[in-house]
Design a protein around this motif. Structure first.
Motif, PDB file in Angstrom:
ATOM      1  N   LEU A  41      46.662 129.807  -8.192  1.00  0.00           N
ATOM      2  CA  LEU A  41      46.062 130.206  -9.464  1.00  0.00           C
ATOM      3  C   LEU A  41      46.968 129.766 -10.610  1.00  0.00           C
ATOM      4  O   LEU A  41      48.163 130.077 -10.614  1.00  0.00           O
ATOM      5  CB  LEU A  41      45.866 131.725  -9.501  1.00  0.00           C
ATOM      6  CG  LEU A  41      45.392 132.330 -10.829  1.00  0.00           C
ATOM      7  CD1 LEU A  41      44.007 131.811 -11.199  1.00  0.00           C
ATOM      8  CD2 LEU A  41      45.386 133.863 -10.735  1.00  0.00           C
ATOM      9  N   ALA A  42      46.411 129.052 -11.566  1.00  0.00           N
ATOM     10  CA  ALA A  42      47.191 128.573 -12.715  1.00  0.00           C
ATOM     11  C   ALA A  42      46.475 128.954 -14.007  1.00  0.00           C
ATOM     12  O   ALA A  42      45.286 128.681 -14.170  1.00  0.00           O
ATOM     13  CB  ALA A  42      47.377 127.060 -12.644  1.00  0.00           C
ATOM     14  N   ASN A 224      43.733 130.117 -26.461  1.00  0.00           N
ATOM     15  CA  ASN A 224      42.868 129.127 -25.797  1.00  0.00           C
ATOM     16  C   ASN A 224      43.163 129.053 -24.301  1.00  0.00           C
ATOM     17  O   ASN A 224      43.553 128.003 -23.776  1.00  0.00           O
ATOM     18  CB  ASN A 224      43.062 127.745 -26.425  1.00  0.00           C
ATOM     19  CG  ASN A 224      42.636 127.701 -27.874  1.00  0.00           C
ATOM     20  OD1 ASN A 224      41.641 128.309 -28.253  1.00  0.00           O
ATOM     21  ND2 ASN A 224      43.401 126.998 -28.687  1.00  0.00           N
ATOM     22  N   PRO A 225      42.977 130.150 -23.572  1.00  0.00           N
ATOM     23  CA  PRO A 225      43.340 130.150 -22.149  1.00  0.00           C
ATOM     24  C   PRO A 225      42.510 129.197 -21.316  1.00  0.00           C
ATOM     25  O   PRO A 225      41.335 128.958 -21.597  1.00  0.00           O
ATOM     26  CB  PRO A 225      43.116 131.608 -21.734  1.00  0.00           C
ATOM     27  CG  PRO A 225      42.304 132.232 -22.796  1.00  0.00           C
ATOM     28  CD  PRO A 225      42.464 131.443 -24.033  1.00  0.00           C
ATOM     29  N   ASN A 226      43.154 128.651 -20.303  1.00  0.00           N
ATOM     30  CA  ASN A 226      42.524 127.762 -19.346  1.00  0.00           C
ATOM     31  C   ASN A 226      42.921 128.255 -17.960  1.00  0.00           C
ATOM     32  O   ASN A 226      44.113 128.338 -17.654  1.00  0.00           O
ATOM     33  CB  ASN A 226      43.000 126.320 -19.556  1.00  0.00           C
ATOM     34  CG  ASN A 226      42.176 125.315 -18.783  1.00  0.00           C
ATOM     35  OD1 ASN A 226      41.063 124.995 -19.157  1.00  0.00           O
ATOM     36  ND2 ASN A 226      42.726 124.803 -17.690  1.00  0.00           N
ATOM     37  N   VAL A 227      41.947 128.639 -17.131  1.00  0.00           N
ATOM     38  CA  VAL A 227      42.267 129.221 -15.827  1.00  0.00           C
ATOM     39  C   VAL A 227      41.633 128.388 -14.719  1.00  0.00           C
ATOM     40  O   VAL A 227      40.448 128.078 -14.756  1.00  0.00           O
ATOM     41  CB  VAL A 227      41.819 130.703 -15.750  1.00  0.00           C
ATOM     42  CG1 VAL A 227      40.355 130.871 -16.115  1.00  0.00           C
ATOM     43  CG2 VAL A 227      42.101 131.307 -14.372  1.00  0.00           C
ATOM     44  N   ILE A 228      42.456 128.014 -13.741  1.00  0.00           N
ATOM     45  CA  ILE A 228      42.029 127.184 -12.607  1.00  0.00           C
ATOM     46  C   ILE A 228      42.559 127.818 -11.334  1.00  0.00           C
ATOM     47  O   ILE A 228      43.715 128.240 -11.263  1.00  0.00           O
ATOM     48  CB  ILE A 228      42.589 125.753 -12.716  1.00  0.00           C
ATOM     49  CG1 ILE A 228      42.157 125.089 -14.039  1.00  0.00           C
ATOM     50  CG2 ILE A 228      42.142 124.912 -11.524  1.00  0.00           C
ATOM     51  CD1 ILE A 228      40.692 124.816 -14.142  1.00  0.00           C
ATOM     52  N   TRP A 229      41.702 127.915 -10.309  1.00  0.00           N
ATOM     53  CA  TRP A 229      42.157 128.420  -9.001  1.00  0.00           C
ATOM     54  C   TRP A 229      41.679 127.432  -7.950  1.00  0.00           C
ATOM     55  O   TRP A 229      40.528 127.438  -7.549  1.00  0.00           O
ATOM     56  CB  TRP A 229      41.580 129.812  -8.736  1.00  0.00           C
ATOM     57  CG  TRP A 229      42.349 130.589  -7.703  1.00  0.00           C
ATOM     58  CD1 TRP A 229      43.175 130.102  -6.743  1.00  0.00           C
ATOM     59  CD2 TRP A 229      42.356 132.015  -7.547  1.00  0.00           C
ATOM     60  NE1 TRP A 229      43.711 131.108  -5.983  1.00  0.00           N
ATOM     61  CE2 TRP A 229      43.216 132.312  -6.457  1.00  0.00           C
ATOM     62  CE3 TRP A 229      41.718 133.057  -8.194  1.00  0.00           C
ATOM     63  CZ2 TRP A 229      43.449 133.609  -6.006  1.00  0.00           C
ATOM     64  CZ3 TRP A 229      41.948 134.350  -7.757  1.00  0.00           C
ATOM     65  CH2 TRP A 229      42.805 134.628  -6.679  1.00  0.00           C
ATOM     66  N   ASP A 230      42.568 126.540  -7.524  1.00  0.00           N
ATOM     67  CA  ASP A 230      42.208 125.475  -6.583  1.00  0.00           C
ATOM     68  C   ASP A 230      42.315 125.951  -5.148  1.00  0.00           C
ATOM     69  O   ASP A 230      43.184 126.712  -4.805  1.00  0.00           O
ATOM     70  CB  ASP A 230      43.131 124.261  -6.782  1.00  0.00           C
ATOM     71  CG  ASP A 230      42.805 123.530  -8.076  1.00  0.00           C
ATOM     72  OD1 ASP A 230      41.637 123.537  -8.477  1.00  0.00           O
ATOM     73  OD2 ASP A 230      43.739 122.966  -8.677  1.00  0.00           O
TER      74      ASP A 230
END
Length: 230
Positions: A41-42, A224-230
């Motif tokens: 999670l980033a 301006n959050p950006n959330v990525i869970w690869d």
């Protein structure tokens, strides 16, 4: 008098009022460590123009300044709450009938393989940007069930874990920080300042149980959050 002002400024600096970046890392509650794939999670924030990426490290989300900005993935939950946008992205889930008296909108994200969708819930069909919602709808398309997870802050991003059994939510709240030390010396009313926000990250099980909630940053003008869970 100048000597007194100088001493006060030094005292404020010693207390941490002066800092190179606006990011603070404060533990709130719960433990994300047992969550599968939590290290993938980033969450990226724009902190006073500097990109800071947060990743889970055993007991907390630790932030690191990004010096290389190319190749950053876009938050899949971002979207515009305008006519036709929801139907184009999620035709299989009704924005108007899923929760009685409420409307689904963006941020919204889906884990297609698990059949799970998470979306912000609003009182109006097309809320304006920055409108706080009333929670997050968790839709299990396979089981045909929906539940509402309450949210006390504005939902700014949603991401599903790779297997779809957990989801992360990034929320914003008006900053609770006191004004800067310069305001102590201003004559008359200070000029209007840009709104600042505290940023929080929460991780939930797909069943709605909260795993952990952490404060990522405080007093950020435009996160301006950006959330990525690869």
């Amino acid at each position: 008098m100048p000597a007194l002002l100088g001493s006060l400024v030094l005292a404020l600096a010693a207390c941490g009022a002066l800092r190179p970046y606006g990011v603070e890392r404060i533990l709130e509650g719960g433990d994300c460590d047992p969550v599968p794939d939590i290290e993938q999670l980033a969450i990226t924030l724009s902190d006073h123009g500097t990109l800071v990426a947060f990743k889970w490290q055993k007991t907390r989300f630790a932030g690191a300044v990004l010096t290389q900005r190319s190749g950053q993935q876009r938050d899949a939950s971002a979207g515009s709450n305008q006519p036709g946008e929801w139907e184009k992205r999620f035709p299989q889930v009704s924005a108007t009938d899923t929760i009685a008296g409420s409307f689904l909108g963006f941020p919204a994200a889906v884990n297609a393989s698990a059949g799970m969708l998470g979306a912000a819930v609003y009182d109006t069909r097309y809320p304006s940007p920055g409108t706080p919602g009333k929670g997050i709808a968790v839709v299990d398309q396979n089981a045909r069930t929906t539940q509402l997870v309450g949210a006390t802050r504005r939902v700014a991003g949603i991401a599903w874990a790779p297997k779809g059994e957990y989801f992360a939510v990034v929320e914003l709240a008006p900053s609770s920080q006191m004004k800067g030390w310069r305001d102590l010396f201003a004559w008359g009313a200070p000029p209007a300042a840009a709104a600042q926000y505290d940023v929080f990250a929460s991780v939930y099980h797909a069943g709605g149980l909260l795993a952990c909630n952490k404060k990522l940053a405080g007093g950020v003008p435009s996160p301006n959050p950006n959330v990525i869970w690869d």
